[in-house]
Each structure stands twice: as C-alpha cells, then as structure tokens.
Design a protein around this motif. Sequence first.
Motif, PDB file in Angstrom:
ATOM      1  N   THR A   1       0.812  -1.215   0.000  1.00 27.27           N
ATOM      2  CA  THR A   1       0.000   0.000   0.000  1.00 27.27           C
ATOM      3  C   THR A   1       0.846   1.267   0.000  1.00 27.27           C
ATOM      4  OG1 THR A   1      -0.124  -0.262   2.409  1.00 27.27           O
ATOM      5  CG2 THR A   1      -2.013  -1.012   1.142  1.00 27.27           C
ATOM      6  N   TRP A   2       2.046   1.176   0.574  1.00 29.25           N
ATOM      7  CA  TRP A   2       2.901   2.361   0.669  1.00 29.25           C
ATOM      8  C   TRP A   2       3.266   2.933  -0.698  1.00 29.25           C
ATOM      9  CZ3 TRP A   2       4.450  -2.601   1.977  1.00 29.25           C
ATOM     10  CH2 TRP A   2       5.395  -3.210   1.135  1.00 29.25           C
ATOM     11  N   ALA A   3       3.153   2.119  -1.752  1.00 28.43           N
ATOM     12  CA  ALA A   3       3.542   2.567  -3.087  1.00 28.43           C
ATOM     13  C   ALA A   3       2.567   3.589  -3.658  1.00 28.43           C
ATOM     14  CB  ALA A   3       3.643   1.372  -4.036  1.00 28.43           C
ATOM     15  N   VAL A   4       1.333   3.614  -3.174  1.00 30.29           N
ATOM     16  CA  VAL A   4       0.305   4.480  -3.757  1.00 30.29           C
ATOM     17  C   VAL A   4       0.695   5.948  -3.688  1.00 30.29           C
ATOM     18  CG1 VAL A   4      -2.074   5.273  -3.545  1.00 30.29           C
ATOM     19  CG2 VAL A   4      -1.559   2.834  -3.377  1.00 30.29           C
ATOM     20  N   SER A   5       1.143   6.398  -2.521  1.00 28.06           N
ATOM     21  CA  SER A   5       1.496   7.814  -2.367  1.00 28.06           C
ATOM     22  C   SER A   5       2.632   8.208  -3.301  1.00 28.06           C
ATOM     23  CB  SER A   5       1.885   8.109  -0.914  1.00 28.06           C
ATOM     24  OG  SER A   5       0.793   7.904  -0.049  1.00 28.06           O
TER      25      SER A   5
END
Length: 439
Positions: free
Chosen positions: A289-293
């Motif tokens: 999920t951290w990749a979204v930003s």
Amino acid sequence: MKKTSWKIVLPAMMALLLLLQVGCGSGSGNSNNQANQSGSSGAQSTNGGSKEKIKLQFWDMHTEAEQKYFEDLVKEYNAAQDRVQIEYSTYNQADYTATKLPIAFSGGNGPDIYMISPGDFMKFSNSGYLADLAPYFPEGVKEDFLPSALDAVTVDGQIQALPYEMELMGLYYNEDMLKAANVEVPKTWDELLDAARKLTTDKVAGLVLPPDKGAYFNFNFYPFLWQAGGQVLAEDGKTSAFNSPETAKALDFWGTFFQEKLSPAKLQYGPWEIDNLGKQTAAMQICGTWAVSRIEEVFGDVPIKLAPLPIPEGGKPVTTAGGWKFAVNAKSKNLEEAAKFVMWAFADQDTSRPLKWATETKFAYPARQSVIDAGQEIYNKGLRQVFTNEIYSSAIPEPVYNPAVVEAIGDAMTRVMFGDMTGEEAAKAADAKINEAMK
C-alpha cells in the motif's frame, strides 16, 4: 593541638565537593557515561535541581515524506514539553535491518525508541530488547486497536511493540506495457507466469519479486504459500507443517520466475520501491500500500494500475497484512519516557497524528478502528479503492516466527530459486529445520 585524623577529614572534604558540584549544576558527565553504557544517550531524569533534559535516541528507516513526518513529529513533541529531548536518526532500510540495529544492540548501544519489522520481531523479543508497552496505554485506547494487530505483537501477555499501520500487498502493473504485449491483467498463477514471459525483455523485467533473503523476502512469499493451502506451522503452533504438496507447489511457482529470469536476481531499486515500475524497468511488481502515495506524487504520468494478487486454480484470494511497529528498548535507562512518546505519537486520545500518517503522509490502514472510520473517505480514492474493496477482506496478518524458522523458510525459497532443489526437496529440508527450531 590534637592531630586531626584523615579518616574524619576525607569524608567531609568529599561531601563538600559533592555539594559544590550540585550547586554549580554539574554532574552531566556521569549521566552521559551511564547512558552510553546502557545505549540510551543523554541526561537522566530531571531531579536535584538539574534543568538538563532527558535525551532519547529514536532510529528508523524512513525516507522522503515519511522521514519528514517523523522529523516534524519529533519537533512537535520536543516543543510541547520541557522534560524530554528526542533525537531522531534515519538509515537506509537494508542497512538498518541487516547491520545498524543488530550491531548497535549487540554492543549495548541500541536506541531508546526504534522501528521493528514483523520478520525481525521475535529475534528482538527473544533477545530481551522489546519493552512491555501494556502499562502505558492511555485509559480506553487499547480497546480501540484491532485485536489482530495487538495479537501480532503480544508475547507471554506482554504487548512488546505498538502497531500503527497495516500494509497490504497487491499486483501493480504498467497498463500500456500489458496492452502493447496483448496481455490481460493476470488473475491466476498460470496467467501471471504467462504474462511475465511475454513482458520480459532485455530492458524490462516481467515481474519484480524480492531476490534476497530477509524479512521482506518471506513477507512476499507468504501469500503464495497460503493461496496454495500451505502453512508453516501446524495448528498446535509447535510443530512444522511445511513439508506438504501445497508448500512444494508454492516454492516451485516462486522459483520459476528466477529460474527463467523473469524476475531479476539483482535490482537497481529495492524490491519494496515502486520505482522499479515507475522508472519503467519492470512491467509488473508485487508491492504494498505504501507505493500508492509515491505513484501519485512522483509517477503520476506513468500508467500504473493495481489488481489483487493472482491465485492458483482452486486456491483462495489471500494477501499479507504487514507493517512496521514502534518499539521501546527494554534496556533503556529512560524506558518510561520513551514509552510515553510512542503512546503520544500513535496511541493518544487525539487521533490526528495516526490519521495524518495513514491518509496524507502515506497510504496504509491504521491499527485503530476510530482512525479507520475517520479516514474512510480517502480509502476509496484512486488506487486505494482496489485495496479497500477488493483486497482488504483477504488480508492475513504477517506471522511472527523465531529467527531459525524465518531462516529455514528463506533457505527453502533460495534453493528453489537457483535450482539447487525442487520445491518438494526444499520443503522437506526446511521442515526438519523448523521442527528442530520449535523444540
């Protein structure tokens, strides 16, 4: 005149010197020596009239926006009170987990406050480096944390770290590359393997998977194992269940991507960095999920899309719910002050700090129900809605195993990746090691 005995004079002189030192505000040298020996640098508690602050070392592995978040958090805390001074340091993630933390703790110089990954959790717990945080939760707040999140960090009744995020895994892909190769978004293992073969070129990796042993290595493998119906331990939690056809199937599937050079054995960027996809050196990548930003902030012009992890025929959708944890050094001379900072940051009645972390600084699911409720709107924006609506319900918390078990799993994966063993052989060899480790 009677001769004065030195047995009487010496104690009096020493007492006078001590009084003079206290009167001049001295004594910091002794505090620093004690702190250096315990791994907690800086002054001790303010007493005896001293105005010197307690200094606490806080280490982690964040970069860019996440690093700034913690820099600002520390500044806010330091300005909000005059008793404690937090000193924040961040390091390259690979160095942090592999060398920085282990060397510091083994030398007695570990930080007061630090971040720990689930893969390394039991290693630090077994070594006595994780303080019990249960006594420091503000009244009523512990009940706000998701039970599964607290269970993952509870050992013998002690809450040995503070969970503050849940990071799920998904399949990111370059939409244009798939279209150019006439490849549909893969939904099954067979389709994923076929897509990787069609997408791999001299300059582009078909699929990025982590190639090196470590906590993140196992973290990526667990969904493959669970989707196939495999398990590491039996239901009793005391014996291995690794030697099974399901485990062998997952290991063989994982290894095929490396044996056929569809996933690189060496990466320009870390396997947890979406830059592999953003810089278009890969067509697909399993990432969190951290990749979204970062996609939104840096790679907005790259057609990156997201899908649930493909599953084997007859398997079930599963992803891993990981996330770093806030920990306090159990050997810190200022354990209470360190624990109070950790609670202020993510377990306070004021939920603005954890909400900002999970919705503005990065994208992750909070470990507190009230924060999830407060951020509901943003969880349905952009790529986040895929995680929220299609992936979240299949998440299983990343397990914590003792270091020997983690090592055995990593060894099995590596042996299959480079063709030393078949999945069946590697599962059998690891099974024996796991049973030995559980004795």
